[in-house]
Design a protein around this motif. Structure first.
Motif, PDB file in Angstrom:
ATOM      1  N   ARG A 125       0.681  30.804  28.351  1.00 33.15           N
ATOM      2  CA  ARG A 125       2.019  30.113  29.142  1.00 33.15           C
ATOM      3  C   ARG A 125       2.495  29.199  28.025  1.00 33.15           C
ATOM      4  O   ARG A 125       1.776  28.704  27.187  1.00 33.15           O
ATOM      5  CB  ARG A 125       1.736  29.323  30.373  1.00 33.15           C
ATOM      6  N   PRO A 126       3.646  29.335  27.641  1.00 36.53           N
ATOM      7  CA  PRO A 126       4.513  28.662  26.488  1.00 36.53           C
ATOM      8  C   PRO A 126       3.835  27.223  26.426  1.00 36.53           C
ATOM      9  O   PRO A 126       3.581  26.695  25.146  1.00 36.53           O
ATOM     10  CB  PRO A 126       5.828  28.925  26.651  1.00 36.53           C
ATOM     11  N   LYS A 130       1.678  25.751  23.356  1.00 39.14           N
ATOM     12  CA  LYS A 130       2.199  24.485  22.394  1.00 39.14           C
ATOM     13  C   LYS A 130       1.150  23.421  22.730  1.00 39.14           C
ATOM     14  O   LYS A 130       0.768  22.695  21.543  1.00 39.14           O
ATOM     15  CB  LYS A 130       3.578  23.858  23.119  1.00 39.14           C
TER      16      LYS A 130
END
Length: 383
Positions: A125-126, A130
């Motif tokens: 998941r982005p 991150k």
């Protein structure tokens, strides 16, 4: 020596940060406050989560608790200026980065990042990708440390290459004061088995119920008490229909009442899958003298229980194995009594007083550039 360390560090300011005031950790912070009065704060986005209120968890109203949303300026200031920050909420990584840029000691603690059922896929998941990048970079700082809430959490961080050389064994820290009562809460003259919690699929309470029903057909001196509600409640109630003479179901109860139930019980069973990051009921049941039968997939069992030393470990965690472990204790009263004693004995290592003592000594070692690998077992063991 410990007293001299406290004297040396007496002006140290400590901020503990979480998304909610969690009674599973408040005793740790309370003990820190006793050591460093007026220099310890527990900051949370919610001082009392609605879900925990429904589950009858206790509220804490202490002067050292800060509502972040109402005291944002104070919180922001403390986060950067405190000598030590322990942060549970990964969303505060920008503040952690700012601290590390100033070479300030920062502890991040968490349960598993890549626990079942999604595992490593969750990291794709982005936002999680991150986070991994930010934590990977932060872990390059010698001032960044990871407190692993269960040995599986440490394994997850090693897998993703975050902070592999500065990890400590951590967990949840409950009160170990016993809660006896003169009221008969459980059937007398029976071997009482207990399960408490939210009835969710990954808690696998149905496995326990099915195993117990099998045992109850060949052993008459046993009783199972289930406490809690949840999405699997209808399935559980259907399973226990017709067995009300040997199985009791109750709604959520206040923590003190649950602890009193544990105090009268003989065996506590944690049947959860690996989605159970820790399983703090194990701490509480051990403190009340229950013999533990628990799934090795749960953080607390993996971290605190050694098979046939201070409890019984479930490795397959299926109906057959739970039945086998129940029969083993029912048919071996001396072993049952020994494991009840070992629960009480081994949980002392996880008392708020001992965990805080170890924390202070680890912080002293870090501050003085000494080896901080101080403990071979238990809380703050280097992982």
């Amino acid at each position: 020596m410990y007293g001299s360390i406290i004297y040396y560090l007496k002006s140290m300011k400590i901020l503990y940060v979480s998304s909610v005031v969690n009674h599973h950790q408040a005793y740790f912070v309370k003990e820190l406050y006793e050591i460093f009065p007026d220099n310890v704060w527990y900051a949370a986005l919610e001082t009392y989560e609605q879900r925990r209120k429904m589950m009858c968890f206790p509220e804490f109203e202490e002067k050292w608790i800060i509502d972040i949303t109402k005291n944002r300026t104070l919180f922001n200031s403390l986060f950067i200026e405190a000598d030590i920050v322990l942060c549970h909420d990964y969303n505060f990584y920008p503040q952690m980065k700012e601290r590390l840029a100033k070479d300030k000691i920062t502890f991040y603690f968490s349960e598993r990042w890549i626990k079942p059922p999604y595992g490593k896929i969750r990291l794709l998941r982005p936002y999680m990708l991150k986070l991994w990048y930010e934590f990977y970079r932060m872990s390059k700082s010698p001032c960044f440390f990871y407190l692993s809430q269960g040995e599986y959490a440490a394994a997850d961080f090693r897998t993703i290459g975050v902070c592999p050389m500065r990890m400590f064994n951590f967990g949840y820290v409950t009160s170990i004061q016993q809660n006896p009562t003169t009221e008969y809460l459980l059937p007398q003259g029976k071997i009482n088995i207990l399960w408490c919690g939210r009835m969710l699929a990954w808690k696998k309470v149905e496995n326990l119920v099915q195993a117990f029903i099998r045992v109850s057909k060949i052993r008459s001196d046993i009783h199972l008490t289930l406490v809690g509600k949840g999405e699997c409640e209808k399935k559980v109630l259907k399973l226990i229909s017709g067995y009300e003479d040997v199985i009791t179901h109750q709604d959520f109860l206040p923590t003190k009442k649950v602890r009193s139930l544990m105090n009268q019980a003989d065996v506590y069973v944690l049947s959860s899958s690996g989605t159970e990051g820790w399983g703090v009921v194990v701490n509480e049941a051990m403190a009340e003298g229950c013999a533990i039968i628990g799934s090795n997939q749960a953080g607390s069992i993996k971290t605190m229980i050694k098979d046939k030393v201070n409890g019984l470990v479930l490795y397959r965690n299926d109906v057959d194995e739970i039945e086998e472990k129940l029969l083993y204790l029912i048919d071996n009263p001396i072993e049952l009594k020994r494991l009840k004693y070992m629960s009480l004995d081994s949980i002392q290592e996880w008392s708020p007083e001992n965990v805080c003592s170890r924390f202070v000594q680890v912080v002293d070692a870090i501050n003085n550039n000494k080896l901080f690998d101080l403990y071979r077992e238990g809380p703050f063991k280097s992982l």
